[in-house]
Design a protein around this motif. Structure first.
Motif, PDB file in Angstrom:
ATOM      1  N   GLU A 133      33.951  44.667  35.741  1.00 24.81           N
ATOM      2  CA  GLU A 133      32.899  44.375  36.712  1.00 24.81           C
ATOM      3  C   GLU A 133      33.369  44.659  38.139  1.00 24.81           C
ATOM      4  O   GLU A 133      32.586  44.581  39.067  1.00 24.81           O
ATOM      5  CB  GLU A 133      32.472  42.907  36.598  1.00 24.81           C
ATOM      6  CG  GLU A 133      31.815  42.574  35.255  1.00 24.81           C
ATOM      7  CD  GLU A 133      31.404  41.121  35.162  1.00 24.81           C
ATOM      8  OE1 GLU A 133      31.649  40.389  36.146  1.00 24.81           O
ATOM      9  OE2 GLU A 133      30.831  40.724  34.135  1.00 24.81           O
ATOM     10  N   ASN A 134      34.656  44.936  38.300  1.00 25.05           N
ATOM     11  CA  ASN A 134      35.153  45.248  39.634  1.00 25.05           C
ATOM     12  C   ASN A 134      34.528  46.533  40.154  1.00 25.05           C
ATOM     13  O   ASN A 134      34.288  47.478  39.388  1.00 25.05           O
ATOM     14  CB  ASN A 134      36.678  45.410  39.618  1.00 25.05           C
ATOM     15  CG  ASN A 134      37.380  44.060  39.632  1.00 25.05           C
ATOM     16  OD1 ASN A 134      37.137  43.241  40.502  1.00 25.05           O
ATOM     17  ND2 ASN A 134      38.216  43.829  38.637  1.00 25.05           N
ATOM     18  N   MET A 135      34.279  46.557  41.448  1.00 24.44           N
ATOM     19  CA  MET A 135      33.611  47.713  42.034  1.00 24.44           C
ATOM     20  C   MET A 135      34.579  48.865  42.282  1.00 24.44           C
ATOM     21  O   MET A 135      34.201  50.019  42.165  1.00 24.44           O
ATOM     22  CB  MET A 135      32.929  47.301  43.331  1.00 24.44           C
ATOM     23  CG  MET A 135      31.836  46.276  43.127  1.00 24.44           C
ATOM     24  SD  MET A 135      31.118  45.695  44.664  1.00 24.44           S
ATOM     25  CE  MET A 135      30.338  47.189  45.235  1.00 24.44           C
ATOM     26  N   HIS A 180      43.594  45.188  37.775  1.00 32.71           N
ATOM     27  CA  HIS A 180      42.228  44.809  38.138  1.00 32.71           C
ATOM     28  C   HIS A 180      41.185  45.655  37.414  1.00 32.71           C
ATOM     29  O   HIS A 180      39.992  45.564  37.739  1.00 32.71           O
ATOM     30  CB  HIS A 180      42.049  44.942  39.650  1.00 32.71           C
ATOM     31  CG  HIS A 180      42.876  43.983  40.454  1.00 32.71           C
ATOM     32  ND1 HIS A 180      42.532  42.660  40.616  1.00 32.71           N
ATOM     33  CD2 HIS A 180      44.057  44.146  41.098  1.00 32.71           C
ATOM     34  CE1 HIS A 180      43.448  42.056  41.362  1.00 32.71           C
ATOM     35  NE2 HIS A 180      44.396  42.943  41.667  1.00 32.71           N
ATOM     36  N   TYR A 368      38.062  45.921  45.969  1.00 37.44           N
ATOM     37  CA  TYR A 368      36.728  45.468  46.348  1.00 37.44           C
ATOM     38  C   TYR A 368      35.973  45.021  45.099  1.00 37.44           C
ATOM     39  O   TYR A 368      35.873  45.758  44.122  1.00 37.44           O
ATOM     40  CB  TYR A 368      35.952  46.588  47.043  1.00 37.44           C
ATOM     41  CG  TYR A 368      36.546  47.001  48.367  1.00 37.44           C
ATOM     42  CD1 TYR A 368      36.207  46.335  49.539  1.00 37.44           C
ATOM     43  CD2 TYR A 368      37.467  48.046  48.438  1.00 37.44           C
ATOM     44  CE1 TYR A 368      36.758  46.704  50.757  1.00 37.44           C
ATOM     45  CE2 TYR A 368      38.024  48.422  49.644  1.00 37.44           C
ATOM     46  CZ  TYR A 368      37.665  47.744  50.803  1.00 37.44           C
ATOM     47  OH  TYR A 368      38.222  48.115  52.005  1.00 37.44           O
ATOM     48  N   GLY A 369      35.493  43.802  45.153  1.00 42.27           N
ATOM     49  CA  GLY A 369      34.712  43.250  44.057  1.00 42.27           C
ATOM     50  C   GLY A 369      34.062  41.974  44.534  1.00 42.27           C
ATOM     51  O   GLY A 369      33.680  41.852  45.701  1.00 42.27           O
ATOM     52  N   ASP A 370      33.939  40.978  43.648  1.00 45.17           N
ATOM     53  CA  ASP A 370      33.417  39.691  44.085  1.00 45.17           C
ATOM     54  C   ASP A 370      34.316  39.114  45.172  1.00 45.17           C
ATOM     55  O   ASP A 370      33.856  38.458  46.109  1.00 45.17           O
ATOM     56  CB  ASP A 370      33.338  38.730  42.900  1.00 45.17           C
ATOM     57  CG  ASP A 370      32.313  39.183  41.866  1.00 45.17           C
ATOM     58  OD1 ASP A 370      31.364  39.890  42.274  1.00 45.17           O
ATOM     59  OD2 ASP A 370      32.460  38.851  40.684  1.00 45.17           O
ATOM     60  N   ASP A 371      35.599  39.336  45.021  1.00 49.36           N
ATOM     61  CA  ASP A 371      36.568  38.970  46.046  1.00 49.36           C
ATOM     62  C   ASP A 371      37.271  40.238  46.514  1.00 49.36           C
ATOM     63  O   ASP A 371      37.380  41.223  45.772  1.00 49.36           O
ATOM     64  CB  ASP A 371      37.617  37.991  45.490  1.00 49.36           C
ATOM     65  CG  ASP A 371      36.995  36.668  45.055  1.00 49.36           C
ATOM     66  OD1 ASP A 371      36.152  36.141  45.814  1.00 49.36           O
ATOM     67  OD2 ASP A 371      37.352  36.176  43.960  1.00 49.36           O
ATOM     68  N   GLU A 372      37.735  40.208  47.751  1.00 50.36           N
ATOM     69  CA  GLU A 372      38.516  41.330  48.273  1.00 50.36           C
ATOM     70  C   GLU A 372      39.988  40.938  48.326  1.00 50.36           C
ATOM     71  O   GLU A 372      40.333  39.853  48.789  1.00 50.36           O
ATOM     72  CB  GLU A 372      38.020  41.742  49.660  1.00 50.36           C
ATOM     73  CG  GLU A 372      36.632  42.361  49.646  1.00 50.36           C
ATOM     74  CD  GLU A 372      36.225  42.917  51.008  1.00 50.36           C
ATOM     75  OE1 GLU A 372      37.087  42.949  51.917  1.00 50.36           O
ATOM     76  OE2 GLU A 372      35.054  43.306  51.163  1.00 50.36           O
TER      77      GLU A 372
END
Length: 380
Positions: A133-135, A180, A368-372
């Motif tokens: 799900e990580n961007m 990640h 970059y994702g829900d958290d950086e």
């Protein structure tokens, strides 16, 4: 007019009479210049003027040609002529230098194209994406200064060390991306890839000529990008130019089209397949949108860290989410101002020591994702 320091009275008298003859001064002004206590009228000086002219002619007939005043005037004239000649030579050199730089730049590109024809492209593997799900992630690479030789109490650096640090950077990047489950990686190359030729200190310290610098670092970076692309499904490379790659030393006359780093990026695009390359073209910065925000990247030599976001937001009439810069060789991340300043691969050089700075070789990887998450990847 006034009497010059060390000027003989006869020479001064000649100049004053010449000034009156050419109507640059009046008879009264002539009187004030020639005598301290003027007891004669303007009419007296009018008559005296013609007498003095004849007297000076007689004195000139008896004058020695080696008279110091005459010698001084000749030397002064020679100096002025010499200065004008020097100016003309400098102007000619400047006029000839720019076409020579352009010809050299085109010659380097031809040499590079011949090499690319001989070696072809690097093998590219198709990679299956992670279930994630990580961007994605961004790797910032800057300030390699390939070709520079550094040997001080804090750092030893040469081309071999540069290659080792780049290998370590790729290894650490892949480790974090695997951790990640990163499917998408943006690689931002922010300039000063080569040592260049813009400063005398650089030319003295560099261990390779500019052509060798370009070919070697282009091949090394191509290999690095290809290794990343063979492990990460989607890789994009964004490139901007640094100030050390200028083909013309004078930054006022330099343009981005004549930057040696263009040749590095040109080589990489031809050498690496399966990777998207985006360059700055005629600008010296890139704006792009990804991971839910708008980024601007630049080398940093023309930017101020404290107001970079607001400056680019006004310039581009857009809400800039993050600015990434190189140039300063020292990592900084300001969350309030949304600015990331990358470290360097070269580490502390002689200039850094001279201003009492000691920064280890560090490059930045951001997740970059829900958290950086920001990783400072240390390379020594």
């Amino acid at each position: 007019m006034e009497r010059r320091e060390g000027e003989k009275y006869k020479s001064f008298l000649t100049r004053v009479l010449d000034a009156k003859k050419n109507k640059r001064i009046t008879y009264d002004e002539m009187a004030e210049l020639l005598v301290d206590d003027n007891r004669w009228t303007s009419e007296n000086w009018r008559k005296g003027f013609y007498i003095l002219q004849e007297v000076v002619k007689k004195l000139d007939e008896d004058a020695d040609i080696t008279d110091s005043d005459v010698i001084i005037e000749i030397e002064n004239a020679k100096r002025e002529i010499y200065k004008e000649r020097v100016k003309l030579r400098a102007q000619r050199r400047e006029m000839n230098r720019l076409p020579m730089q352009e010809a050299r730049f085109e010659n380097l590109r031809e040499i590079m194209e011949e090499r690319l024809e001989d070696i072809g492209t690097l093998p590219h593997l198709k990679v299956e994406p992670f279930e994630s799900e990580n961007m994605g992630a961004t790797l910032i690479i800057s300030d390699i200064h390939y070709g520079m030789m550094v040997d001080n109490q804090f750092n030893f650096y040469n081309c071999e060390i540069a290659n080792e640090r780049l290998d370590l950077l790729v290894s650490k990047t892949l480790e974090k991306c695997k951790l990640h489950n990163i499917n998408k990686l943006n690689v931002e190359i922010l300039g000063d890839i080569v040592s260049g030729t813009i400063q005398t200190g650089c030319r003295v310290q560099q261990e390779e000529d500019i052509m060798t610098q370009i070919i070697d670092i282009a091949e090394k970076l191509s290999d690095c990008i290809n290794t990343l692309a063979n492990s990460i499904p989607e890789v994009s490379v964004y490139t901007v130019f640094g100030n050390h790659g200028r083909a013309v030393a004078d930054k006022k006359q330099s343009i981005n089209e004549e930057n040696y780093e263009r040749l590095v990026y040109y080589y990489m695009k031809k050498r690496v397949k399966g990777v998207r390359f985006i360059d700055a073209m005629k600008a010296d910065f890139i704006k792009y949108r990804d991971f839910g925000k708008t980024f601007v990247i630049a080398h940093g030599d023309k930017d101020k860290k404290d107001n970079a976001v607001s400056t680019y937001s006004k310039l581009l009439n857009d809400c800039i989410g993050e600015v990434h810069l190189g140039h300063w060789h020292s990592f900084m991340e300001d969350f309030d101002k949304c600015v990331v300043v990358n470290g360097s691969i070269i580490g502390s050089d002689e200039y850094a020591i001279s201003i009492r700075k000691n920064s280890p070789p560090i490059q930045v990887l951001k997740i970059y994702g829900d958290d950086e998450i920001t990783y400072k990847l240390r390379l020594n």
